[in-house]
Motif scaffolding. Structure first.
Motif, PDB file in Angstrom:
ATOM      1  N   SER A 186      33.308 -40.116 -15.334  1.00  0.00           N
ATOM      2  CA  SER A 186      33.861 -41.248 -16.089  1.00  0.00           C
ATOM      3  C   SER A 186      34.065 -40.897 -17.562  1.00  0.00           C
ATOM      4  O   SER A 186      34.111 -39.710 -17.928  1.00  0.00           O
ATOM      5  CB  SER A 186      32.977 -42.481 -15.906  1.00  0.00           C
ATOM      6  N   LEU A 244      33.479 -37.473 -22.673  1.00  0.00           N
ATOM      7  CA  LEU A 244      33.059 -37.314 -24.068  1.00  0.00           C
ATOM      8  C   LEU A 244      32.030 -36.199 -24.185  1.00  0.00           C
ATOM      9  O   LEU A 244      32.032 -35.418 -25.139  1.00  0.00           O
ATOM     10  CB  LEU A 244      32.456 -38.621 -24.585  1.00  0.00           C
ATOM     11  N   HIS A 283      39.045 -44.497 -31.276  1.00  0.00           N
ATOM     12  CA  HIS A 283      39.180 -45.315 -30.062  1.00  0.00           C
ATOM     13  C   HIS A 283      40.687 -45.536 -29.872  1.00  0.00           C
ATOM     14  O   HIS A 283      41.334 -46.120 -30.741  1.00  0.00           O
ATOM     15  CB  HIS A 283      38.496 -46.667 -30.217  1.00  0.00           C
ATOM     16  N   ASN A 327      35.606 -50.691 -29.197  1.00  0.00           N
ATOM     17  CA  ASN A 327      34.324 -51.259 -28.784  1.00  0.00           C
ATOM     18  C   ASN A 327      33.289 -50.862 -29.831  1.00  0.00           C
ATOM     19  O   ASN A 327      33.130 -49.670 -30.078  1.00  0.00           O
ATOM     20  CB  ASN A 327      33.938 -50.694 -27.405  1.00  0.00           C
ATOM     21  N   ALA A 351      39.061 -45.598 -23.161  1.00  0.00           N
ATOM     22  CA  ALA A 351      38.295 -46.181 -22.058  1.00  0.00           C
ATOM     23  C   ALA A 351      38.970 -47.428 -21.497  1.00  0.00           C
ATOM     24  O   ALA A 351      38.495 -47.989 -20.509  1.00  0.00           O
ATOM     25  CB  ALA A 351      36.882 -46.519 -22.529  1.00  0.00           C
ATOM     26  N   SER A 392      38.806 -42.937 -19.027  1.00  0.00           N
ATOM     27  CA  SER A 392      37.913 -43.581 -18.067  1.00  0.00           C
ATOM     28  C   SER A 392      38.726 -44.467 -17.150  1.00  0.00           C
ATOM     29  O   SER A 392      39.686 -45.100 -17.589  1.00  0.00           O
ATOM     30  CB  SER A 392      36.885 -44.435 -18.808  1.00  0.00           C
ATOM     31  N   ALA A 435      36.923 -46.634 -15.312  1.00  0.00           N
ATOM     32  CA  ALA A 435      35.914 -47.664 -15.021  1.00  0.00           C
ATOM     33  C   ALA A 435      36.514 -49.053 -15.168  1.00  0.00           C
ATOM     34  O   ALA A 435      36.416 -49.883 -14.255  1.00  0.00           O
ATOM     35  CB  ALA A 435      34.713 -47.487 -15.949  1.00  0.00           C
ATOM     36  N   ARG A 464      32.400 -43.591 -11.177  1.00  0.00           N
ATOM     37  CA  ARG A 464      32.334 -42.586 -12.238  1.00  0.00           C
ATOM     38  C   ARG A 464      33.549 -41.651 -12.230  1.00  0.00           C
ATOM     39  O   ARG A 464      33.424 -40.443 -12.004  1.00  0.00           O
ATOM     40  CB  ARG A 464      31.020 -41.769 -12.135  1.00  0.00           C
TER      41      ARG A 464
HETATM   42  N1  PLP Z   1      34.013 -45.245 -24.474  1.00  0.00           N
HETATM   43  C1  PLP Z   1      33.958 -46.539 -24.804  1.00  0.00           C
HETATM   44  C2  PLP Z   1      34.494 -46.964 -26.115  1.00  0.00           C
HETATM   45  C3  PLP Z   1      33.403 -47.464 -23.922  1.00  0.00           C
HETATM   46  O1  PLP Z   1      33.372 -48.749 -24.268  1.00  0.00           O
HETATM   47  C4  PLP Z   1      32.907 -47.023 -22.682  1.00  0.00           C
HETATM   48  C5  PLP Z   1      32.279 -47.970 -21.763  1.00  0.00           C
HETATM   49  O2  PLP Z   1      31.845 -49.034 -22.074  1.00  0.00           O
HETATM   50  C6  PLP Z   1      33.005 -45.662 -22.384  1.00  0.00           C
HETATM   51  C7  PLP Z   1      33.562 -44.807 -23.309  1.00  0.00           C
HETATM   52  C8  PLP Z   1      32.543 -44.980 -21.141  1.00  0.00           C
HETATM   53  O3  PLP Z   1      32.342 -45.687 -20.019  1.00  0.00           O
HETATM   54  P1  PLP Z   1      32.295 -44.963 -18.619  1.00  0.00           P
HETATM   55  O4  PLP Z   1      31.413 -43.776 -18.748  1.00  0.00           O
HETATM   56  O5  PLP Z   1      31.730 -46.001 -17.706  1.00  0.00           O
HETATM   57  O6  PLP Z   1      33.691 -44.602 -18.277  1.00  0.00           O
END
Ligand code: PLP
Length: 397
Positions: free
Chosen positions: A100, A105, A177, A182, A212, A243, A245, A254
């Motif tokens: 994921s 990252l 971002h 977020n 994401a 991602s 997700a 994932r």
């Molecule tokens: N990056 C940001 C800014 C996120 O908000 C999130 C999940 O909340 C993720 C990365 C990574 O999430 P995941 O590992 O579930 O894909």
């Protein structure tokens, strides 16, 4: 003494869910979750995902390992989704499937820690997703912050951001971002992105995008990819964490991807070999089930069209709930300017409420969210938005 007698107690993972579960009030509201909920407040499995999953199961494929970089049909399609079908980046892209977005990252962090020619430092926004600093530190990078959020305007600190980009040593690494920041929900406008790109280019900085929420922010996968595509078009060889997700609702499967745009094919080959050397001792190779689902959706025109509509439906519900919350607060007679609720984007909204006001929301109104004032708009429903507005009005006025 026990072998582990020297292991200190770590701080608890801040868990709103525990307090929420313990609350007996039937109309309690959980705005702490980082996952989409439908208008009944229930987790949502996308119909396109259910169809793709049924097809994957019906195909009775074997469970052999994928290669180190995952399911190739998936990564190829993920790259097209992010960079665009006609992107010049596609034939010089080193890409790997990842655990994921977090895993993407982490791979990127490790790659920078090993090969980034400048200081092993990455600049992340202040504030940022809580896990960014931890992921990059564990990967071996030093983490610095750049100005991002202006708490007086509950908006972007654009001047501060540009100033910090200019103040960093030439050739620094910056994390952006890509959309739906977020935790703030505050994104640069396209015009601000253009100015950010120019500043980054003038300083010779390296850009690492965390995407994401592609499609989940505006409802349009192209609009949400604007920043990434603009930087690439301006000649930046970016890194990208993707991602699936949120936009496919594949959370626990994932599924994601890490990619690096390379100068040319020869560089791509070298980078690709080193990405494999990073991944192999971490987890050997990634999970196949979710990648097959995502691949089928991205590579089957009918399913892809259906998925686009479903992403838009999720984004639209969130946008509708933002408007409903603002309208309800205004109807109650709140004198505050709540326009940030609707100008922000993505799953989260920064309310501007203080930690004390957030405590009061939980204690007196059974409304749960993080103390930084962030609420998950995905947790708002047509049913609970009225009571939520009343609670916020009582606490903040
Ligand atoms: N990056 C940001 C800014 C996120 O908000 C999130 C999940 O909340 C993720 C990365 C990574 O999430 P995941 O590992 O579930 O894909």
């Amino acid at each position: 003494a026990s072998t582990w007698a020297n292991v200190p107690q770590g701080p608890p993972d801040v868990c709103i869910t525990e307090a929420f579960k313990a609350d007996k009030f039937p109309q309690k509201i959980n705005l702490g979750v980082g996952a989409y909920r439908d208008d009944q407040g229930k987790p949502y499995v996308l119909p396109s995902v259910l169809k793709a999953e049924s097809a994957v199961i019906a195909a009775l494929m074997n469970k052999e390992y994928a290669g180190i970089t995952g399911v190739p049909e998936f990564t190829k399609a993920a790259a097209i989704l992010a960079y665009g079908a006609d992107s010049s980046a596609l034939d010089r892209l080193a890409i790997t499937q990842s655990i994921s977005g977090t895993g993407a990252l982490r791979i990127g962090g490790a790659f920078l820690a090993r090969f980034f020619p400048g200081a092993k430092t990455i600049y992340i926004p202040q504030p940022s997703w809580a896990n960014h600093a931890a992921v990059f530190k564990d990967a071996g990078l030093t983490v610095e912050k750049y100005a991002y959020y202006n708490k007086d305007t509950i908006g972007l600190d654009f001047e501060g951001m540009l100033a910090d980009i200019n103040a960093a040593p030439n050739g620094s690494a910056f994390l952006f971002h890509a959309c739906a920041h977020n935790p703030t929900g505050v994104d640069p406008t396209p015009d601000q992105w253009r100015q950010i790109e120019a500043a980054v280019k003038a300083k010779g900085h390296f850009s690492f995008f965390d995407m994401a929420y592609q499609g989940f922010a505006s409802g349009d996968i192209h609009q949400d990819a604007f920043a990434v595509r603009h930087f690439v078009a301006q000649g930046h060889n970016v890194a990208l964490a993707q991602s699936f997700a949120k936009n496919m609702g594949l959370y626990g499967e994932r599924i994601g991807a890490f990619s690096l745009v390379c100068a040319d094919k020869a560089e791509q080959k070298r980078v690709d070999s080193q990405v494999k050397i990073i991944v192999r001792p971490l987890y050997s190779n990634p999970p196949i089930h979710g990648a097959r689902i995502a691949s089928l959706i991205l590579n089957t025109p009918a399913l892809y069209e259906e998925w686009l509509l479903e992403v838009k439906e999720m984004a639209d519900r969130i946008i509708t709930m933002r408007a409903a919350l603002k309208a309800n607060l205004e109807k109650l007679g709140s004198k505050h300017d709540w326009s940030h609720i609707t100008s922000q984007i993505g799953m989260f909204a920064y309310t501007g409420l203080t930690p004390e006001q957030m405590d009061q929301l939980a204690k007196e109104h059974s409304v749960y969210a993080t103390r930084d004032g962030r609420i998950s708009v995905a947790g708002i429903t047509s049913e609970n938005v009225g009571r939520l507005a009343e609670a916020i009005f009582k606490v903040k006025g």
